[in-house]
Design an enzyme around this catalytic site. Structure first.
Site, PDB file in Angstrom:
ATOM      1  N   TYR A 165       0.836  -1.210  -0.105  1.00 26.90           N
ATOM      2  CA  TYR A 165      -0.103   0.132   0.138  1.00 26.90           C
ATOM      3  C   TYR A 165       0.819   1.238   0.028  1.00 26.90           C
ATOM      4  O   TYR A 165       1.858   1.246   0.872  1.00 26.90           O
ATOM      5  CB  TYR A 165      -1.016   0.038   1.100  1.00 26.90           C
ATOM      6  CG  TYR A 165      -2.430   0.009   0.779  1.00 26.90           C
ATOM      7  CD1 TYR A 165      -2.997   0.722   0.314  1.00 26.90           C
ATOM      8  CD2 TYR A 165      -3.198  -0.908   0.963  1.00 26.90           C
ATOM      9  CE1 TYR A 165      -4.180   0.821  -0.343  1.00 26.90           C
ATOM     10  CE2 TYR A 165      -4.319  -1.429   0.796  1.00 26.90           C
ATOM     11  CZ  TYR A 165      -5.085  -0.186  -0.042  1.00 26.90           C
ATOM     12  OH  TYR A 165      -6.387  -0.487  -0.424  1.00 26.90           O
ATOM     13  N   GLU A 200      -0.655   4.956  -0.599  1.00 19.98           N
ATOM     14  CA  GLU A 200      -1.439   5.812  -0.841  1.00 19.98           C
ATOM     15  C   GLU A 200      -0.474   7.163  -0.760  1.00 19.98           C
ATOM     16  O   GLU A 200       0.138   7.441   0.023  1.00 19.98           O
ATOM     17  CB  GLU A 200      -2.424   6.201   0.007  1.00 19.98           C
ATOM     18  CG  GLU A 200      -3.696   5.103  -0.487  1.00 19.98           C
ATOM     19  CD  GLU A 200      -4.835   5.172   0.513  1.00 19.98           C
ATOM     20  OE1 GLU A 200      -4.666   6.067   1.686  1.00 19.98           O
ATOM     21  OE2 GLU A 200      -5.881   4.608   0.291  1.00 19.98           O
ATOM     22  N   ASP A 218      -6.648  12.528 -25.852  1.00 22.45           N
ATOM     23  CA  ASP A 218      -6.335  11.129 -25.184  1.00 22.45           C
ATOM     24  C   ASP A 218      -5.827  10.518 -26.307  1.00 22.45           C
ATOM     25  O   ASP A 218      -6.451  10.037 -27.326  1.00 22.45           O
ATOM     26  CB  ASP A 218      -8.058  10.730 -25.271  1.00 22.45           C
ATOM     27  CG  ASP A 218      -8.008   9.210 -24.821  1.00 22.45           C
ATOM     28  OD1 ASP A 218      -7.182   8.431 -24.784  1.00 22.45           O
ATOM     29  OD2 ASP A 218      -9.150   8.888 -24.469  1.00 22.45           O
ATOM     30  N   THR A 239      -3.687   5.220 -22.353  1.00 21.38           N
ATOM     31  CA  THR A 239      -3.453   3.767 -21.795  1.00 21.38           C
ATOM     32  C   THR A 239      -2.132   3.465 -21.884  1.00 21.38           C
ATOM     33  O   THR A 239      -1.575   4.248 -22.853  1.00 21.38           O
ATOM     34  CB  THR A 239      -4.395   2.893 -22.433  1.00 21.38           C
ATOM     35  OG1 THR A 239      -4.134   2.936 -23.938  1.00 21.38           O
ATOM     36  CG2 THR A 239      -5.831   3.260 -22.165  1.00 21.38           C
ATOM     37  N   LYS A 254      -1.592  -0.403 -25.001  1.00 17.09           N
ATOM     38  CA  LYS A 254      -2.202  -0.460 -26.798  1.00 17.09           C
ATOM     39  C   LYS A 254      -0.600  -0.391 -27.516  1.00 17.09           C
ATOM     40  O   LYS A 254      -0.071  -1.257 -27.208  1.00 17.09           O
ATOM     41  CB  LYS A 254      -3.140   0.646 -26.797  1.00 17.09           C
ATOM     42  CG  LYS A 254      -4.650   0.346 -26.187  1.00 17.09           C
ATOM     43  CD  LYS A 254      -5.369   1.285 -26.559  1.00 17.09           C
ATOM     44  CE  LYS A 254      -6.616   0.891 -25.585  1.00 17.09           C
ATOM     45  NZ  LYS A 254      -7.948   1.908 -25.590  1.00 17.09           N
ATOM     46  N   ARG A 293      -1.846  -3.229 -18.515  1.00 19.82           N
ATOM     47  CA  ARG A 293      -2.956  -2.583 -18.614  1.00 19.82           C
ATOM     48  C   ARG A 293      -2.804  -1.454 -17.310  1.00 19.82           C
ATOM     49  O   ARG A 293      -2.865  -1.619 -16.388  1.00 19.82           O
ATOM     50  CB  ARG A 293      -4.174  -3.407 -18.238  1.00 19.82           C
ATOM     51  CG  ARG A 293      -4.333  -4.763 -19.011  1.00 19.82           C
ATOM     52  CD  ARG A 293      -5.660  -5.380 -19.141  1.00 19.82           C
ATOM     53  NE  ARG A 293      -6.472  -4.599 -20.019  1.00 19.82           N
ATOM     54  CZ  ARG A 293      -6.385  -4.526 -21.226  1.00 19.82           C
ATOM     55  NH1 ARG A 293      -5.507  -5.658 -21.738  1.00 19.82           N
ATOM     56  NH2 ARG A 293      -7.214  -4.031 -22.127  1.00 19.82           N
TER      57      ARG A 293
END
Ligand SMILES: *Cc1c(COP(=O)(O)O)cnc(C)c1O
Length: 403
Positions: free
Chosen positions: A44, A46, A190, A216, A219, A225
């Site tokens: 973790y 954050e 984008d 992203t 691709k 991903r």
């Protein structure tokens, strides 16, 4: 009971024995996979490097900083956030950073090549912001920047989003930025589909002039991903706050590490050669399809993807996707601009070359693939022909194994 491990093996076998023509898919390197499947998923963290809400982040910080540093170098951009979980959340985070619910946004029509997260009525974006859409010109099937400018002048949006998911031509991001500046809007590009092409210099870059760029990483960039938001320094704080704590909690550190690895790979000369070949292959495939008599939206391609309009052929989108699936060629059915059919059974199919190029295929193979696609589409009920093509696909795949 079938175990997950067995199903993964079966999926690997499917990849090995098939031609992956979905333009948003790709194969990652072994090193990317290693980072993705690492113990980094346990942590973790954050917050942001050196400003965490959890202890024990000494190495996590260095990994995230490395990813950011490489992205800055690759794209020539001032600020990068590598924490967005995927492309759609990244876009929502950008909207959250700049907009209030109900604000006006200009984006591309889904039926003309836009993305769900660009204000489609079924998406959070379309339900909560007042989207007005531009499309392509009916005759040229190209973006018409004069029309987009007129629309922006009339609607006075707070934000304009450019970029597409099924547009086979160059996008002029500079024109979008100029329109946005003229109407006082934020311009968000984008580049999800074409990030790898931009990184390699085979598609004009939206950097450094664009306000905000989302992408992203899975691709054409050939990473895990995930997603990134890149922006001018003056928007850095707004963007970072929208990602965390605005929309997300703990970052996916294994993904961020894999992004760092893929960005490292994209900085190498081999990646440039790969991206160049992706475009060369798409052009070669488009030429063969045209030679076989199929109609391509806008008449061809400048990038990695091709939209085939099957109107007037024996089978259209849905049946074509199914028939090609039977011969181990994976494509997706897709709306074409001004489609008279529905999204569930549209007139077109969308194909692309990132994955088959990653396998090492070149122009001669594109010719064969173009012929196979046409043959299946024109004989979609003929079992003998489909069996023959499947054999041909299997042989081609054997010659270009996946590593
Ligand atoms: C793929 C894509 C996205 C969304 O990415 P997900 O990771 O599937 O959420 C957003 N915008 C464009 C233009 C895309 O092509």
């Amino acid at each position: 009971m079938i175990k997950v491990a067995e199903l993964i093996k079966k999926e690997k076998n499917r990849l090995q024995r098939g031609l992956e023509l979905i333009p948003s898919e790709n194969y990652v390197s072994k090193d990317v996979l290693k980072a993705l499947g690492s113990i980094l998923t346990n942590k973790y963290s954050e917050g942001y490097p050196k400003k965490r809400y959890y202890g024990g982040n000494e190495f996590i910080d260095q990994i995230e900083e490395l990813a950011i540093e490489r992205a800055k170098k690759l794209f020539n951009v001032e600020h990068v956030n590598v924490q967005p979980y995927s492309g759609s959340p990244a876009n929502l985070e950008v909207y959250y950073a700049f907009l209030n619910i109900g604000d006006k946004v200009v984006g591309m029509n889904l039926a003309h090549g836009g993305h769900l997260s660009h204000g489609h009525s079924v998406s959070f974006s379309g339900k909560n912001y007042d989207f007005v859409h531009y499309g392509v010109n009916q005759e040229t099937e190209l973006l018409d920047y004069d029309e987009i400018r007129k629309l922006a002048l009339r609607e006075k949006p707070k934000l304009i989003i450019s970029g597409a998911t099924a547009y086979s031509r160059i996008i002029d991001f500079e024109k979008f930025q100029n329109i946005a500046e003229e109407v006082g809007a934020i311009h968000v590009a984008d580049i999800s589909h074409i990030a790898g092409l931009i990184a390699a210099g085979v598609h004009p870059s939206p950097f450094p002039f664009t306000d905000v760029v989302t992408t992203t990483t899975h691709k054409t960039l050939k990473g895990p991903r995930g997603a990134m938001i890149m922006c001018k320094e003056k928007y850095a704080q707004q963007i970072d706050r929208a990602v965390f704590p605005g929309m997300q909690g703990g970052p996916h550190n294994h993904t961020i590490a894999a992004i760092a690895v893929c960005l490292g790979e994209a900085l190498r000369p081999e990646f440039k050669a790969y991206a160049k070949q992706v475009v060369k292959n798409a052009k070669a495939l488009a030429n063969e399809l045209k030679k076989q008599g199929l109609r391509l939206v806008s008449g061809g391609t400048d990038n990695h993807l091709i939209l085939i309009d099957l109107t007037g052929e024996e089978c259209v989108g849905k049946e074509a996707e199914a028939a090609l699936d039977e011969v181990n060629i994976t494509v997706n059915k897709n709306m074409i601009p001004f489609d008279k059919r529905t999204p569930f059974n549209p007139s077109g199919i969308r194909i692309g070359t990132p994955a088959i190029t990653a396998r090492g295929m070149k122009e001669p193979e594109m010719k064969v693939i173009g012929q196979m696609i046409t043959r299946v589409v024109r004989n979609y009920k003929d079992k003998m022909i489909k069996d023959e093509v499947r054999q041909q696909v299997l042989e081609l795949c054997k010659k270009f194994p996946l590593h």
